[in-house]
Design an enzyme around this catalytic site. Sequence first.
Site, PDB file in Angstrom:
ATOM      1  N   SER A 154       0.902  -1.263  -0.050  1.00 13.34           N
ATOM      2  CA  SER A 154      -0.056  -0.033   0.055  1.00 13.34           C
ATOM      3  C   SER A 154       0.763   1.019  -0.039  1.00 13.34           C
ATOM      4  O   SER A 154       1.775   1.397  -1.020  1.00 13.34           O
ATOM      5  CB  SER A 154      -0.936  -0.119   1.279  1.00 13.34           C
ATOM      6  OG  SER A 154      -1.955   0.776   1.228  1.00 13.34           O
ATOM      7  N   HIS A 185      -7.541  -5.641  -0.066  1.00 13.44           N
ATOM      8  CA  HIS A 185      -6.511  -4.848   0.043  1.00 13.44           C
ATOM      9  C   HIS A 185      -5.711  -5.519   1.332  1.00 13.44           C
ATOM     10  O   HIS A 185      -4.483  -5.593   1.342  1.00 13.44           O
ATOM     11  CB  HIS A 185      -6.708  -3.380   0.299  1.00 13.44           C
ATOM     12  CG  HIS A 185      -5.553  -2.547   0.123  1.00 13.44           C
ATOM     13  ND1 HIS A 185      -4.463  -2.731  -0.617  1.00 13.44           N
ATOM     14  CD2 HIS A 185      -5.218  -1.689   1.260  1.00 13.44           C
ATOM     15  CE1 HIS A 185      -3.644  -1.668  -0.374  1.00 13.44           C
ATOM     16  NE2 HIS A 185      -3.954  -1.204   0.673  1.00 13.44           N
ATOM     17  N   ASP A 186      -6.522  -5.770   2.596  1.00 12.05           N
ATOM     18  CA  ASP A 186      -5.888  -6.449   3.361  1.00 12.05           C
ATOM     19  C   ASP A 186      -5.078  -7.719   3.480  1.00 12.05           C
ATOM     20  O   ASP A 186      -4.208  -7.951   4.129  1.00 12.05           O
ATOM     21  CB  ASP A 186      -7.424  -6.797   4.254  1.00 12.05           C
ATOM     22  CG  ASP A 186      -7.663  -5.653   5.295  1.00 12.05           C
ATOM     23  OD1 ASP A 186      -6.810  -4.880   5.605  1.00 12.05           O
ATOM     24  OD2 ASP A 186      -8.707  -5.927   5.910  1.00 12.05           O
ATOM     25  N   ASP A 241      -8.250  -7.282  -4.471  1.00 11.25           N
ATOM     26  CA  ASP A 241      -7.871  -5.860  -4.004  1.00 11.25           C
ATOM     27  C   ASP A 241      -8.469  -5.057  -4.791  1.00 11.25           C
ATOM     28  O   ASP A 241      -7.861  -4.708  -6.002  1.00 11.25           O
ATOM     29  CB  ASP A 241      -6.577  -5.752  -3.823  1.00 11.25           C
ATOM     30  CG  ASP A 241      -6.316  -4.576  -3.371  1.00 11.25           C
ATOM     31  OD1 ASP A 241      -6.924  -3.468  -3.182  1.00 11.25           O
ATOM     32  OD2 ASP A 241      -4.818  -4.245  -2.869  1.00 11.25           O
ATOM     33  N   ARG A 297     -12.067   6.389   9.433  1.00  3.59           N
ATOM     34  CA  ARG A 297     -11.509   4.726   9.727  1.00  3.59           C
ATOM     35  C   ARG A 297     -12.439   3.618   9.200  1.00  3.59           C
ATOM     36  O   ARG A 297     -11.913   2.589   8.531  1.00  3.59           O
ATOM     37  CB  ARG A 297     -11.248   4.479  11.096  1.00  3.59           C
ATOM     38  CG  ARG A 297     -10.337   3.214  11.619  1.00  3.59           C
ATOM     39  CD  ARG A 297      -9.152   3.032  11.000  1.00  3.59           C
ATOM     40  NE  ARG A 297      -8.468   1.893  11.122  1.00  3.59           N
ATOM     41  CZ  ARG A 297      -7.369   1.437  10.666  1.00  3.59           C
ATOM     42  NH1 ARG A 297      -7.005   1.990   9.402  1.00  3.59           N
ATOM     43  NH2 ARG A 297      -6.576   0.400  11.025  1.00  3.59           N
TER      44      ARG A 297
END
Lengths: 360, 360
Positions: free
Chosen positions: A143, A336-337, A303, A212
């Site tokens: 990222s 994406h994690d 992702d 968040r």
Amino acid sequence: METHSLTFDRLLLASGQELGPVTLAYQTYGRLDEKGGNAILLLHALTGDAHVAGLVAGEPKPGWWDPMVGSGKAFDTDKYFIVCSNVIGGCRGSTGPGSADPKTGKPYGIHFPVITIADMVEAQRHLMDYLNVPTWLAVAGGSMGGMQALQWAASYPERVRSVIPIATTLKHSPQQIAFDEVGRQAIMADPDWRGGEYYGHGQPERGLAVARMIGHITYMSDQSMEEKFSRRMKTDGFKFSFDAEFEVEGYLRNRGAHFVRRFDANSYLYVTRAMDYFDLSGDKLFKPGAPIPRFLVVSFKSDWLYPSYQSRDIVTALRSRHGDVTYVEVNSTYGHDAFLVEYDEQTRLIKSFIAKTHAP
Amino acid sequence: METHSLTFDRLLLASGQELGPVTLAYQTYGRLDEKGGNAILLLHALTGDAHVAGLVAGEPKPGWWDPMVGSGKAFDTDKYFIVCSNVIGGCRGSTGPGSADPKTGKPYGIHFPVITIADMVEAQRHLMDYLNVPTWLAVAGGSMGGMQALQWAASYPERVRSVIPIATTLKHSPQQIAFDEVGRQAIMADPDWRGGEYYGHGQPERGLAVARMIGHITYMSDQSMEEKFSRRMKTDGFKFSFDAEFEVEGYLRNRGAHFVRRFDANSYLYVTRAMDYFDLSGDKLFKPGAPIPRFLVVSFKSDWLYPSYQSRDIVTALRSRHGDVTYVEVNSTYGHDAFLVEYDEQTRLIKSFIAKTHAP
């Protein structure tokens, strides 16, 4: 493990402004060999810090990439000297908007200069020199960490043997800018933000929590949310209320509430801004006349925040210059994690890639 | 065109609560034929209203589906009697949280009961009876409008000849719930929300604007944002600020600022909640012993908010019951917005589908 810090006098920023003094919080793992050829720089994402592996006094959890860093792991601390520092603009020990402005003695707040990914890398170059590292054997991160890795290739290709950008991009797309912008707007809409001058009053917790929560949705995939939450309820059937009735609602609220205890709202503004400005498209990845480091580019199929086409764009740019590049799209459902979850595949790829990378 | 309203005494809600009196704002176009066999109900999405086509006094723009509704258009007002009403819970003329609670004389605010998609349809059934429509030749809508169309098939299949659910789903996924929840949290985090009792004080504009900005990102596709904005700037290069420097930032801020002038924050809470509760999966789409209407199911390839797999799930459910269903995935780059943009393809599909649908 413990966190060290290096302070140097000043940093000339991409904006033309000067920042100083500048402190970088960092950790190191393993030992630098005599030739200084075994050093690897790990680069963290938006809300990460220098604590990449192991346990640190006062912190309940191991580092953010702990399964990747240690004896026998992908970044093998028996073989390599591993360095990780908190980015400038951050709030985990490095100089950022919450640090004291030497001119006033008060926190910079919104008077902190807008910084770029290149500024983060320039600060890391100071750390590199301080640690007597002549050349990084590898620079790696996911990222925003991947953006810094790419920036290292652009700024100091002669001091980097190999680059491992994971789940990242050569430039933020309008959708990526948009998600960041909405997070910033949520923070700045909170009256507790007080124009950025909230230190001593408490954080703009509600706005930061909303930012968040948006982030968390983008880090997961549709499929991983389905697997983790589906439509399961915390309550026994519908309560016809606006409480967190669905498990996914409870999860997001918890993540938001947890985050405001560890991350500074102004840092969120500055670090996301740095990502939005990031653009190494065109020829900007290449320093004229300099060698091109070896690359291992990794993306994850599900992702959608940093989609695989962005990684393929990195590969295309490198191949147009006959760069030595390996590209792998990992077949993960974690979105994406995945770069913080898919350890087996990343370990296999990175281990063999670094083993084939040689110090000058 | 003008907006009419129908008021009836009460509505028993899915929650078990009663709501009353209930007003529905609606518009009609064309004429109901003698047998009452040419009526079509159009159903709006989250922030839509009864004004589906043409110009209305006091409103600058034509209706939200204007290119689809009119003489010779997909929903041909020369042939059909077109009806569109604002949903209950809304803020465009129908009873919602901003309406006066007859018990107190003050706006319901957060004391408005939580309503469901089935409740919206039940209110529309009152309108149907009032208009002397025995059977809808078609019920059609995109997004939340598609949910209402599906709900019509579940609640009153004997009074619906055909159903056109567009860019929609049988049930909200955890990702869809999550985006709604973050929007709600943004609104409820705004101190101007005042626990929902803000009427007379002004809207929670900042929170509602953030909710709308999140929505807009999800309505577009990565590709359509790239085509519309790319990384173009409003400013002459980076200003190293948190102003809207990128065009996409300016766009989102403008959309947010515009939205708060026309939409009630509490309605945003109630209408998104209705969508999150929506679940016609399993056998719930089918009323035991009742006929299954004909279906035309439409999705758009780049719609990641209501992905095509959700439309295919509708098709699979119908085929398992040997339903008469046509499914088309339209090859659009516009994301979820496509149902408000891709008029040629939708017109072609819908015209021929309705032409083959016959009154009882």
